[in-house]
Motif scaffolding. Structure first.
Motif, PDB file in Angstrom:
ATOM      1  N   PRO A 690       0.840  -1.202   0.000  1.00 27.51           N
ATOM      2  CA  PRO A 690       0.000   0.000   0.000  1.00 27.51           C
ATOM      3  C   PRO A 690       0.876   1.254   0.000  1.00 27.51           C
ATOM      4  O   PRO A 690       2.091   1.169   0.238  1.00 27.51           O
ATOM      5  N   ASP A 691       0.264   2.418  -0.223  1.00 29.31           N
ATOM      6  CA  ASP A 691       1.056   3.662  -0.211  1.00 29.31           C
ATOM      7  C   ASP A 691       1.572   3.976   1.193  1.00 29.31           C
ATOM      8  O   ASP A 691       2.639   4.549   1.353  1.00 29.31           O
ATOM      9  N   VAL A 692       0.800   3.624   2.189  1.00 28.98           N
ATOM     10  CA  VAL A 692       1.260   3.835   3.577  1.00 28.98           C
ATOM     11  C   VAL A 692       0.867   2.639   4.434  1.00 28.98           C
ATOM     12  O   VAL A 692      -0.116   1.947   4.157  1.00 28.98           O
ATOM     13  N   TRP A 693       1.644   2.436   5.474  1.00 28.05           N
ATOM     14  CA  TRP A 693       1.316   1.402   6.472  1.00 28.05           C
ATOM     15  C   TRP A 693       0.883   2.105   7.737  1.00 28.05           C
ATOM     16  O   TRP A 693       1.530   3.058   8.171  1.00 28.05           O
ATOM     17  N   PHE A 694      -0.210   1.642   8.316  1.00 31.70           N
ATOM     18  CA  PHE A 694      -0.686   2.229   9.580  1.00 31.70           C
ATOM     19  C   PHE A 694      -0.062   1.481  10.745  1.00 31.70           C
ATOM     20  O   PHE A 694       0.105   0.272  10.674  1.00 31.70           O
ATOM     21  N   GLU A 695       0.221   2.216  11.808  1.00 38.00           N
ATOM     22  CA  GLU A 695       0.574   1.554  13.061  1.00 38.00           C
ATOM     23  C   GLU A 695      -0.736   0.914  13.550  1.00 38.00           C
ATOM     24  O   GLU A 695      -1.718   1.624  13.826  1.00 38.00           O
ATOM     25  N   PRO A 696      -0.802  -0.435  13.641  1.00 34.58           N
ATOM     26  CA  PRO A 696      -2.087  -1.059  14.005  1.00 34.58           C
ATOM     27  C   PRO A 696      -2.507  -0.625  15.400  1.00 34.58           C
ATOM     28  O   PRO A 696      -1.708  -0.706  16.338  1.00 34.58           O
ATOM     29  N   GLN A 697      -3.721  -0.130  15.541  1.00 32.76           N
ATOM     30  CA  GLN A 697      -4.138   0.360  16.850  1.00 32.76           C
ATOM     31  C   GLN A 697      -5.642   0.389  17.057  1.00 32.76           C
ATOM     32  O   GLN A 697      -6.112   0.668  18.139  1.00 32.76           O
ATOM     33  N   GLU A 698      -6.429   0.141  15.984  1.00 37.78           N
ATOM     34  CA  GLU A 698      -7.879   0.177  16.210  1.00 37.78           C
ATOM     35  C   GLU A 698      -8.572  -1.000  15.543  1.00 37.78           C
ATOM     36  O   GLU A 698      -7.985  -1.687  14.704  1.00 37.78           O
ATOM     37  N   VAL A 699      -9.814  -1.176  15.960  1.00 36.71           N
ATOM     38  CA  VAL A 699     -10.604  -2.294  15.439  1.00 36.71           C
ATOM     39  C   VAL A 699     -11.876  -1.735  14.824  1.00 36.71           C
ATOM     40  O   VAL A 699     -12.557  -0.925  15.454  1.00 36.71           O
ATOM     41  N   TRP A 700     -12.145  -2.145  13.581  1.00 35.80           N
ATOM     42  CA  TRP A 700     -13.356  -1.677  12.898  1.00 35.80           C
ATOM     43  C   TRP A 700     -14.250  -2.869  12.609  1.00 35.80           C
ATOM     44  O   TRP A 700     -13.791  -3.905  12.120  1.00 35.80           O
ATOM     45  N   GLU A 701     -15.523  -2.682  12.871  1.00 30.20           N
ATOM     46  CA  GLU A 701     -16.468  -3.737  12.536  1.00 30.20           C
ATOM     47  C   GLU A 701     -16.858  -3.611  11.063  1.00 30.20           C
ATOM     48  O   GLU A 701     -17.165  -2.522  10.581  1.00 30.20           O
ATOM     49  N   MET A 702     -16.821  -4.726  10.362  1.00 27.33           N
ATOM     50  CA  MET A 702     -17.051  -4.719   8.913  1.00 27.33           C
ATOM     51  C   MET A 702     -18.175  -5.691   8.533  1.00 27.33           C
ATOM     52  O   MET A 702     -18.182  -6.834   9.003  1.00 27.33           O
TER      53      MET A 702
END
Ligand code: ATP
Length: 782
Positions: A690-702
């Protein structure tokens, strides 16, 4: 309630606003500095530059300072100062010959402090690095290395060095594979590092003791003393590898994929193969085990693992587990010796999600079950011993006795005369003390976390008890739920609006109307839905008609394999060719299974009843949006977690369900150059970039349309197919799960389970369709 993992994350320096530099920028920086120093080595280093000194610059600076000091000392020949320096020297390194005159002492000091560019690699390191830690235990021979290592350690007191933990080939292979830029930078730094003197090797025991000191120090001044211990550990570590793991241990994230399960499996195997001198239990020799067939060996391993895992689930404390293992090895007795214990919290049994009421009724067909209100509060495990001492633990095993002194004070009144000791479980809910009306979870969060005074309580609570796991010195885990519940309700005393039973209804799948009414009642009473629990174990002679535990893994894999061999997409072929097959289902147990998420406990939530299954995923990266979304991140790469390896496995890209406001906030949170955008992490599995990597820190319901076998995504690979992972079609963002930390996000197992469920559903639909067609045909023929 924040989980320990959440807290850990908050405290972890890794989550602090510090962006990981890219590897290019690291080398660029070093190269510029090196070039400058090489151009003018004698150039004194300015104060402002000191913060960014390379090791080499620092070394040269110190050398220049010491030379200046020596010259000054020699010309003024200050005896006191030299004597002091000599004293310092005496305490650290004994001189080979008597040195009497001050001048000679001063000379010796100078010689000692003259910078020597030593390599930190010693002969022990050579032995350690030659140990093939990645070899199969069936062929690995520790005895080849132990004697030599012990000889080396003997000169330093006999304890194993910490280096042993930080240099195994297996870890190296892992780094090479994942290529974390931060780690590579660290490697590069290691090669450049110079030591002023060779520190005494850190030992495993020494590091452990330091960590214990940090854990135990409290009160005024403890911050500084902890800091000193950390500084000392880092000073004493030999080279980058040791300091890397010291730091990672301190932030409680080793990043080697070793999670709880890995530890327990490793312990089980270690005690299958080896035992300490003098221990009386039997071990299997590698030669004997290597003669077994693959499945037989897997069976030996899994039996041992089950015992160790069960013991840990009942008594999650390595300080107790390991000494027990050293004494008796992996035997059933471990569950007695290191099993359920008062004031040690057991890991709670968990419920599986269901789509809706009819899904639940289908699953539990043929079984008696209890429907219970699913209260929206905080789970509590209450322990009480014969002396009346009470401990209360949270869902994540944190001690919270101080938070609920009002519950503690209830214990003498609720404990019937025949009860001496117990462990019971229930949900603590905020209530109106007079009417007993349930209040929301938000109200409960207003209660202080500790040191709550009985007299000053503003948030009143009621404990709705639902299980009894231990009574009068005996574990009840193996008793069926009906029996445990009967003991709870007959031996304990209710106190209105303060201690009572969860509201419940016993039913079978035939009682769908009553169950629906009960479910409605639960939601009207502000509950989250219902929990459904199997009441009895199935008698051995009876077949289990319930479909709770669906496919066995091998069976599923076999189906996928077969369909793929036919050149078809696994899912499609299963959809179109329902097979007549008797599946090997494990019966649903009514026992209390600590730390397990079985289908003998089912959750039916009100928000599930309208929508279908959802997954709680972790955003891990993103691409620049296009067109209208050009200023935001879209799509966003989402992952499930693999609790076995600690890896986050990419599962889908999501670009729907987000509002513009959400996109905006997301872009601000994960801004390029900001603290939450990092370089490619080693613990993420995704073939793309991807263009950027996020520091994993949240949870999203999908939400999503369905789950597909994927040639690109590797999430849950090996669980339903050896070659393909799983992905989501048409994923849609629903909401941020503020209440979940990333450790609580959906797992690859959850994903695989939903896929199996989907396959099963489509098979059922197929069967119904065929039945409908048959019916139509019959009607026409008539
Ligand atoms: P889990 O706790 O299962 O990992 P989660 O954090 O998403 O998942 P929920 O899906 O809300 O939690 O459901 C489980 C929780 O419901 C339990 O841990 C417990 O705190 C709560 N609960 C409320 N009522 C009951 C009940 N009658 N029986 C069991 N648990 C209950």
């Amino acid at each position: 309630m924040p989980s320990p993992a959440k807290k850990r994350k908050n405290n972890a320096p890794e989550s602090s606003p510090q962006r990981m530099r890219s590897i290019e920028s690291f080398f660029r920086g070093q190269a510029t500095k090196r070039a400058k120093t090489a151009a003018n080595p004698a150039e004194p280093v300015s104060e402002s530059k000191q913060e960014v000194l390379t090791d080499e610059e620092l070394a040269r600076k110190l050398q220049a300072e010491w030379d200046r000091e020596d010259r000054a000392a020699a010309s003024s020949a200050q005896p006191a100062e030299s004597a002091h320096q000599a004293e310092q020297l005496k305490s650290s390194t004994p001189l080979p010959a008597p040195v009497n005159d001050v001048r000679a002492k001063s000379e010796a000091v100078r010689t000692k402090e003259t910078l020597s560019l030593q390599s930190s690699i010693g002969s022990e390191d050579t032995i350690v690095s030659s140990i093939p830690f990645d070899q199969s235990p069936l062929t690995f021979e520790p005895s080849k290395y132990v004697d030599e290592l012990q000889r080396h350690w003997a000169s330093d007191g006999g304890d194993a060095t910490y280096a042993l933990l930080t240099r195994g080939q297996g870890l190296k292979t892992l780094y090479d594979k994942h290529g974390d830029a931060g780690d590579v930078a660290f490697e590069a730094k290691k090669r450049q590092s110079f030591t002023l003197k060779r520190p005494k090797p850190l030992t495993i025991k020494g590091v452990y003791q330091s960590l214990m000191k940090i854990a135990k120090s409290k009160g005024p001044g403890s911050q500084e003393s902890k800091q000193r211990i950390v500084e000392k550990l880092l000073q004493d570590s030999r080279g980058a590898e040791e300091s890397r793991y010291i730091v990672r241990i301190l932030v409680q994230n080793l990043r080697i994929g070793a999670v709880k399960t890995t530890m327990l499996i490793a312990l089980a195997r270690a005690f299958l193969f080896s035992k300490p001198k003098g221990a009386e239990f039997t071990v299997r020799s590698p030669q004997e085990l290597s003669r077994l067939k693959k499945e037989e060996l897997a069976d030996v391993y899994s039996k041992a693992e089950e015992i160790v895992k069960a013991s840990y689930a009942r008594h999650p404390n390595y300080d107790d587990l390991v000494p027990c293992l050293l004494e008796i090895g992996v035997t059933e007795e471990l569950l007695v010796r290191c099993g359920l214990t008062l004031h040690v919290p057991l890991r709670p049994m968990l419920g599986s999600i269901t789509r809706d009421l009819s899904d639940m009724l289908t699953k539990l067909q043929g079984r008696d079950f209890a429907c219970e209100y699913k209260y929206d509060g905080q789970r509590a495990q209450v322990h009480c011993d014969e002396k009346g001492k009470v401990s209360i633990f949270s869902r994540h095993l944190e001690l919270m006795t101080d938070k609920y002194p009002d519950l503690v004070s209830l214990v003498p009144a609720i404990r019937g005369e025949s009860v001496s000791s117990f462990i019971l479980e229930g949900e603590v809910v905020a209530v109106d003390p007079d009417s007993g009306e349930l209040k929301s979870f938000q109200i409960l969060t207003n209660r202080a976390k500790k040191n709550v005074e009985l007299g000053s309580i503003k948030v009143n609570v009621c404990l709705f008890a639902f299980d009894l796991m231990y009574l009068n010195g005996e574990p009840l885990l193996d008793r069926p739920f009906r029996e445990r519940r009967e003991l709870l309700r007959s031996l304990f005393t209710e106190i209105p609006n303060r201690f009572t039973w969860v509201k419940s209804l016993d039913a079978t799948s035939a009682d769908s109307d009553a169950v629906l009414e009960f479910f409605k009642g639960a939601t009207e009473a502000k509950c989250e839905g219902i929990m459904v629990k199997v009441l009895d174990n199935v008698a051995k002679s009876e077949p289990d008609k319930s479909v709770g535990i669906s496919y066995e893994r091998e069976e599923m894999e076999q189906e996928v394999l077969e369909s793929e061999q036919n050149g078809q997409d696994g899912l499609q072929s299963i959809k179109s060719e329902p097979k007549e097959k008797v599946s090997r289902r494990k019966p649903l147990l009514a026992t209390y299974e600590p730390d397990k998420r079985l289908e003998s406990w089912l959750k039916v939530k009100k928000d599930y009843s309208t929508s279908s299954d959802t997954l709680d995923l972790i955003p891990i990266g993103a691409w620049h949006g296009q067109g209208r979304k050009a200023k935001w991140w879209s799509p966003i790469l989402m992952a499930v977690r693999n609790p076995e390896t600690g890896v986050l496995e990419a599962v889908t890209k999501c670009m729907s369900g987000f509002t513009d406001k959400f996109y905006q906030a997301n872009k601000e949170k994960y801004s390029e150059g900001g603290e939450n955008v990092i370089s490619r992490p080693s613990y993420v599995e995704y073939a793309g970039e991807p263009d950027v990597w996020f520091e994993p820190q949240e949870v999203w319901e999908m939400a999503f349309a369905d789950i597909t076998l994927s040639p690109t995504y590797t999430a849950a690979i090996g669980l339903v197919s050896d070659e393909r992972g799983l992905s989501l079609r048409f994923p849609r963002f629903l909401r941020v799960r503020e209440d979940k930390s990333i450790d609580e996000a959906s797992t690859s197992d959850d994903l695989a389970a939903l896929w199996r469920k989907q396959v099963e559903r489509s098979k059922m639909e197929e069967v119904h369709q065929v039945a409908d067609e048959d019916e139509k045909l019959g009607w026409q023929e008539d």
